[in-house]
Design a protein around this motif. Structure first.
Motif, PDB file in Angstrom:
ATOM      1  N   LYS A 109      52.694  55.176  44.759  1.00 22.51           N
ATOM      2  CA  LYS A 109      53.329  54.724  46.218  1.00 22.51           C
ATOM      3  C   LYS A 109      54.080  55.969  46.757  1.00 22.51           C
ATOM      4  O   LYS A 109      54.087  55.898  47.946  1.00 22.51           O
ATOM      5  CB  LYS A 109      54.201  53.556  46.054  1.00 22.51           C
ATOM      6  N   ASP A 165      50.378  61.702  58.863  1.00 20.21           N
ATOM      7  CA  ASP A 165      49.351  60.384  58.648  1.00 20.21           C
ATOM      8  C   ASP A 165      47.902  60.684  58.804  1.00 20.21           C
ATOM      9  O   ASP A 165      47.250  59.785  58.231  1.00 20.21           O
ATOM     10  CB  ASP A 165      50.073  59.530  59.846  1.00 20.21           C
ATOM     11  N   LYS A 173      45.694  60.507  55.554  1.00 17.09           N
ATOM     12  CA  LYS A 173      45.438  59.227  55.039  1.00 17.09           C
ATOM     13  C   LYS A 173      43.646  58.916  55.292  1.00 17.09           C
ATOM     14  O   LYS A 173      42.938  58.088  54.566  1.00 17.09           O
ATOM     15  CB  LYS A 173      45.878  57.914  55.543  1.00 17.09           C
ATOM     16  N   LYS A 206      63.154  59.503  42.919  1.00 15.74           N
ATOM     17  CA  LYS A 206      63.477  58.263  43.268  1.00 15.74           C
ATOM     18  C   LYS A 206      63.957  57.374  42.533  1.00 15.74           C
ATOM     19  O   LYS A 206      63.662  56.843  41.413  1.00 15.74           O
ATOM     20  CB  LYS A 206      61.870  57.431  43.380  1.00 15.74           C
ATOM     21  N   ASN A 237      53.052  57.849  50.352  1.00 13.82           N
ATOM     22  CA  ASN A 237      54.057  57.570  51.357  1.00 13.82           C
ATOM     23  C   ASN A 237      54.269  55.940  51.468  1.00 13.82           C
ATOM     24  O   ASN A 237      54.735  55.562  52.819  1.00 13.82           O
ATOM     25  CB  ASN A 237      53.857  58.237  52.780  1.00 13.82           C
ATOM     26  N   ILE A 238      54.046  55.382  50.851  1.00 14.84           N
ATOM     27  CA  ILE A 238      54.288  53.852  50.733  1.00 14.84           C
ATOM     28  C   ILE A 238      55.802  53.607  50.610  1.00 14.84           C
ATOM     29  O   ILE A 238      56.519  52.818  51.277  1.00 14.84           O
ATOM     30  CB  ILE A 238      53.453  53.068  49.659  1.00 14.84           C
ATOM     31  N   ILE A 239      56.226  54.242  49.617  1.00 17.61           N
ATOM     32  CA  ILE A 239      57.646  54.211  49.305  1.00 17.61           C
ATOM     33  C   ILE A 239      57.870  55.698  50.102  1.00 17.61           C
ATOM     34  O   ILE A 239      57.533  56.964  49.677  1.00 17.61           O
ATOM     35  CB  ILE A 239      57.962  54.309  48.018  1.00 17.61           C
ATOM     36  N   ASN A 240      59.043  55.620  51.053  1.00 21.11           N
ATOM     37  CA  ASN A 240      59.187  56.935  51.812  1.00 21.11           C
ATOM     38  C   ASN A 240      60.557  57.503  51.592  1.00 21.11           C
ATOM     39  O   ASN A 240      60.701  58.366  52.244  1.00 21.11           O
ATOM     40  CB  ASN A 240      58.684  56.806  53.272  1.00 21.11           C
ATOM     41  N   ASN A 241      61.358  56.774  51.128  1.00 23.35           N
ATOM     42  CA  ASN A 241      63.091  57.302  50.807  1.00 23.35           C
ATOM     43  C   ASN A 241      63.164  58.110  49.446  1.00 23.35           C
ATOM     44  O   ASN A 241      63.886  57.115  48.675  1.00 23.35           O
ATOM     45  CB  ASN A 241      63.821  56.344  51.329  1.00 23.35           C
TER      46      ASN A 241
END
Lengths: 283, 208
Positions: A46, A69, A72, A12, A50-54
């Motif tokens: 994160k 999903d 979760k 990332k 998957n709070i940050i997804n890119n």
């Protein structure tokens, strides 16, 4: 041993910071994620959630892609400074959460509130920092998750509340299906509870070891500059020069102790380990 | 998602109580005159929703909500649905009040009352359809400025239009909408869906 999380070639990038991680996290353990502020602990958490997804790379939780999903449902989360809006009341959380998690257990939630002596009718704004943290933890636990991901769950807590909270985590982990990933920069929190320590610095994992392995193998060799000069460079992992002596981080301390006579190797704490790994010089 | 809608409605609870007090006061005023109440519900609803966005932002709720099942999608949809629920809910209360005032004042006109409320609801939904994508793209703080510019810009534009274009054309267009009032909900629904998709598109890419 099964893995609760598998991270493959995660990258990332930000303007001035890159997180690069490749690791597996075994299940059934309390994993301590340590590192300085800004080392990448929260970014890693994160990404896992998957709070940050890119990002580039692949993250699997319970052997499923983390973008799925429904996963979760199995994860309880405490984030650093991120919770319900403060104008809500404590009891509102139950009303909201029972429509969010299929397995939300109102009875359990109110039991936690009672155990933690949290008032139902107050707004979140009226709670002290410690009470709010306890509420966040109660919320994270009340849908029977298998995995707890906690970002700085003990920051800002007084020692009494902190020990209460750590006890809750230990009870949670007594079910062998359960796992905890706990990030903190307060290393003393992990000393009695963590099974494994992942140390992250400047976006990279610098060590991933069992806690006992750190205690058993690593040590701090204290010596004067003369002795320091005589040390075999390959024995020095990191060192710190003090006013009157040197502190040297060594691995395999029994072997090192045999090799050099008349030297003292002190027991290591996580804090020493972290400080020397970050601030120490290389030979 | 129902959970997130509940959250927004619970957050609006206190302000709604205040709204009801003002509302009662307003009814007393209206009893003596012929004031229209129709603008209150959408106005209050949108203000309430703006404050939920602000609180979410202040307590960094979004980040936490993204750890819920289907967090990202539900966050967007729930905001739209909560707003519509608030608009319709407050409107129903206000219609009842309007009718009561009408009966009391002996000036009741069912068709006019319903049509006025119908148009206010429709235009307020158009308003939210336009502004929500900005909020989801830029966040509430920046979007607030954009919305101000938008409102002033639009009023200026409409003013300019009225001055430059043959007013007959506008009157005809408005009349056309007035008499074909089934057309308006269709336009509104299409706009709303487009707006939701756009907001979702922005939000799925948003960094936290």
């Amino acid at each position: 041993m099964k893995n609760v999380i598998e991270i493959k070639d995660l990258i990332k990038k930000y303007d001035e910071f890159t997180l690069k991680v490749n690791m597996d996290i075994p299940s059934g353990l309390i994993i301590g994620l340590i590192g300085e502020n800004g080392a990448g602990k929260t970014t890693l958490i994160k990404c896992i959630l998957n709070i940050i997804n890119n990002y580039k790379g692949e993250i699997k939780i319970f052997n499923l892609d983390n973008k799925k999903d429904s996963l979760k449902e199995e994860i309880g989360v405490v984030l650093d400074n991120s919770f319900f809006p403060e104008i809500l009341k404590v009891k509102d959380i139950d009303t909201i959460m029972k429509s969010i998690y299929q397995k939300w257990d109102s009875k359990l939630f109110f039991k936690y509130l009672q155990d933690f002596q949290l008032p139902n009718d107050k707004t979140l704004k009226e709670l002290s920092k410690g009470m709010l943290k306890k509420l966040e933890i109660a919320t994270a636990l009340s849908h029977h998750p298998k995995l707890l991901i906690l970002d700085e769950p003990t920051s800002g807590l007084d020692p009494v509340v902190r020990s209460e909270v750590l006890e809750i985590f230990q009870n949670f982990i007594s079910d062998e299906d359960h796992s905890i990933i706990l990030s903190t920069h307060i290393t003393s929190d992990l000393e009695h509870i963590a099974d494994r320590i992942i140390f992250i610095d400047n976006g990279s994992i610098v060590s991933n070891l069992e806690y006992n392995e750190i205690l058993d193998n690593y040590g701090i060799l204290k010596c004067d500059s003369k002795t320091f000069e005589k040390l075999d460079k390959s024995d020095i992992i990191k060192y710190k020069k003090n006013k009157y002596n040197y502190e040297v981080l060594v691995n395999n301390k029994t072997k090192v102790k045999k090799k050099y006579k008349d030297i003292v190797i002190d027991k290591i704490t996580l804090e020493d380990f972290m400080v020397l790994m970050i601030k120490g010089g290389n030979e | 998602m129902l959970g997130l809608i509940k959250k927004d409605l619970l957050m609006s609870r206190n302000t709604l109580k205040l709204y009801l007090i003002i509302f009662v006061f307003y009814i007393f005023l209206a009893l003596n005159g012929n004031d229209s109440l129709s603008f209150i519900p959408p106005f209050v609803s949108i203000l309430l929703m703006f404050s939920t966005f602000s609180y979410d932002n202040y307590n960094k709720f979004e980040c936490f909500a993204l750890s819920f099942p289907n967090g990202r999608r539900n966050l967007v949809l729930s905001k739209y649905l909560a707003t519509i629920i608030l608009i319709i809910g407050t409107t129903i209360i206000t219609i009842i009040a309007s009718l009561l005032i009408g009966i009391f004042n002996n000036t009741i006109n069912y068709q006019e009352t319903f049509l006025t409320f119908f148009y206010t609801i429709m235009f307020s939904i158009i308003f939210l359809a336009i502004i929500y994508p900005f909020i989801f793209k830029f966040g509430i703080e920046k979007a607030r400025i954009i919305i101000f510019i938008l409102i002033f810009g639009l009023s200026f534009l409409i003013g300019a239009l009225f001055n430059s274009i043959d007013t007959n054309f506008l009157t005809n267009a408005l009349n056309f909408l007035y008499y074909n009032y089934l057309l308006l909900p269709i336009i509104v629904i299409v706009l709303l869906i487009a707006s939701y998709l756009l907001s979702k598109h922005f939000y799925l890419k948003k960094e936290f």
